[in-house]
Scaffold this motif. Structure first.
Motif, short mmCIF file in Angstrom:
data_model
loop_
_atom_site.label_atom_id
_atom_site.label_comp_id
_atom_site.label_asym_id
_atom_site.label_seq_id
_atom_site.Cartn_x
_atom_site.Cartn_y
_atom_site.Cartn_z
N LYS A 121 0.80 -1.21 0.06
CA LYS A 121 0.04 0.02 -0.21
C LYS A 121 0.77 1.23 0.14
N ASN A 122 0.46 2.15 -0.91
CA ASN A 122 1.13 3.49 -0.97
C ASN A 122 0.76 4.37 0.16
N SER A 123 1.97 4.83 0.85
CA SER A 123 1.94 5.73 1.95
C SER A 123 1.23 7.05 1.62
N GLY A 124 1.54 7.56 0.48
CA GLY A 124 1.11 8.96 0.24
C GLY A 124 2.40 9.83 -0.19
N ASN A 125 1.95 10.92 0.07
CA ASN A 125 3.37 12.08 -0.35
C ASN A 125 4.53 11.82 0.84
N VAL A 126 5.53 11.89 0.12
CA VAL A 126 6.65 12.03 1.01
C VAL A 126 7.51 13.32 0.89
N ARG A 127 8.73 13.43 1.66
CA ARG A 127 9.51 14.53 1.52
C ARG A 127 11.13 14.34 1.15
N HIS A 128 11.77 15.09 0.86
CA HIS A 128 13.33 14.94 0.88
C HIS A 128 13.88 16.09 1.57
N ILE A 129 15.17 16.07 1.75
CA ILE A 129 15.97 17.20 2.38
C ILE A 129 16.06 18.23 1.83
N ALA A 130 16.22 18.44 0.44
CA ALA A 130 16.38 19.48 -0.27
C ALA A 130 15.51 20.48 -0.06
N GLY A 131 15.77 21.69 0.03
CA GLY A 131 14.68 22.78 0.22
C GLY A 131 14.21 22.64 1.70
N THR A 132 14.60 21.79 2.74
CA THR A 132 13.96 21.88 4.04
C THR A 132 15.28 22.68 4.86
N THR A 133 14.62 23.03 6.39
CA THR A 133 15.50 23.68 7.12
C THR A 133 15.79 22.64 8.45
N ALA A 134 16.93 22.67 8.73
CA ALA A 134 17.19 21.94 10.00
C ALA A 134 17.68 22.81 11.22
N LEU A 135 17.21 22.76 12.16
CA LEU A 135 17.44 23.56 13.45
C LEU A 135 18.38 22.46 14.38
N VAL A 136 19.72 22.84 14.26
CA VAL A 136 20.62 21.94 14.79
C VAL A 136 20.99 22.49 16.29
N ILE A 137 20.49 22.04 17.30
CA ILE A 137 20.81 22.35 18.54
C ILE A 137 21.97 21.28 19.40
N GLY A 138 23.03 22.15 19.56
CA GLY A 138 24.29 21.83 19.90
C GLY A 138 25.07 21.63 18.61
N PHE A 139 25.97 22.50 18.43
CA PHE A 139 26.58 22.62 17.14
C PHE A 139 28.22 22.17 17.62
N GLY A 140 28.34 21.28 18.35
CA GLY A 140 29.82 20.75 18.53
C GLY A 140 29.94 19.79 17.40
N ASN A 141 30.83 18.95 17.59
CA ASN A 141 31.52 17.80 16.74
C ASN A 141 30.21 17.13 16.09
#
Length: 324
Positions: free
Chosen positions: A127-147
């Motif tokens: 069964k098809n799950s429907g619409n999905v997304r890809h990373i391109a064009g999205t925004t990630a908020l990275v909390i903790g910008f260490g290694n």
């Protein structure tokens, strides 16, 4: 002059070269615990390398330096665990690559709805799950910008995403792979802008319940939460409620509070949720143990030569002195 006594307390997963260790400080006396070190060994140690049980360290009154094998040092900065003048160093930098890849995998799995397809596979449902997304064009908020956060950011950026990094202290400069850098006091205003939010922060007083009901309520309805740092940074009950109510798009949790997650906890069955048992930066990855050992060898050489050590932990904050 008294020889330095070094206690090596490695888990079974580590296959350290004893000769290489001893070449780092040739005039030191080495002890190898094998299993859990006894009180006599601990009391005799000037230096300990490993992951000793914190409650055993009360017998280390002459301990000058503790080199741990993990990036998280929260168990060792508790007042009374170590003598006041003991230097504490960690293995920051060893785990970022594997954890960055783990985080990318978790984000893509949720964006492409793999948990749903896995459930259908078990039920033999095509069964098809429907619409999905890809990373391109999205925004990630990275909390903790260490290694760890930076390794994730590099990979996310390479796949076409936008990066907003969040640090404990102001940044001296912004790397090319970050579109913006902010401090933690700006967090609440940044949350609504993110499609993906990642947490890779240590366990400190400042990070406890950093992401609670208020922060979850600020997330976009389809936004994803990924936590690989410490489970205590997220309000587990509030997250579970938000997932069941469909207020956020999903979560990937390599750490939880409590940990291990009890078998009857509702998070296990929460929709669009991936739970793994604290393995994103584990020793299951042979390269991780290799990178840890390189830090150990280098710090032993530096100690012998009187040079500054790598990854010195500020025992008041729980962060590396040179970190974020």
């Amino acid at each position: 002059m008294k020889k330095q006594t070094i206690l090596i307390d490695f888990p079974e997963e580590f296959r350290a070269d004893h000769e290489k260790l001893q070449r780092c400080i040739p005039d030191a006396e080495f002890m190898y615990a094998g299993t859990e070190p006894d009180t006599t060994m601990l009391a005799a140690a000037d230096i300990i390398v490993g992951l000793p049980r914190p409650d055993l360290l009360k017998n280390t009154r002459q301990l000058k330096w503790l080199q741990i094998l993990s990036a998280g040092a929260d168990r060792y900065v508790v007042p009374g665990i170590l003598p006041e003048d003991t230097i504490l160093t960690n293995a920051t930098g060893a785990y970022g690559k594997s954890m960055g890849e783990f985080m990318i995998c978790a984000v893509l799995s949720l964006m492409l709805d793999f948990p749903h397809y896995r459930d259908n596979q078990k039920k033999h449902v095509w069964k098809n799950s429907g619409n999905v997304r890809h990373i391109a064009g999205t925004t990630a908020l990275v909390i903790g910008f260490g290694n760890i956060g930076r390794e994730f950011a590099v990979r996310y950026k390479a796949l076409g995403g936008r990066i907003i990094g969040v640090k404990r202290t102001p940044a001296k400069e912004k790397p090319d792979y970050a579109d913006e850098l902010h401090t933690i006091d700006e967090l609440d205003s940044l949350i609504p802008r993110a499609d993906v939010i990642t947490l890779s922060v240590p366990s400190t007083k400042e990070t406890a319940q950093l992401f609670g009901a208020e922060q979850l309520s600020r997330m976009k309805s389809g936004a994803l939460l990924v936590n690989v740092g410490r489970g205590t940074a997220v309000d587990t009950t509030a997250l579970s409620d938000a997932l069941y109510a469909g207020k956020i798009g999903g979560a990937a949790l390599d750490v939880t509070a409590p940990e291990p997650l009890p078998a009857g906890h509702p998070l296990w069955d929460a929709p669009r949720t991936i739970i793994t048992p604290h393995v994103s930066g584990g020793w299951e990855v042979p390269e991780n143990t290799g990178r840890v050992l390189e830090i150990v060898y280098e710090n032993l050489r530096r100690y012998a030569q009187g040079q500054p050590l790598l990854n010195v932990v500020d025992r008041k904050t729980g962060y590396c002195v040179s970190g974020n």
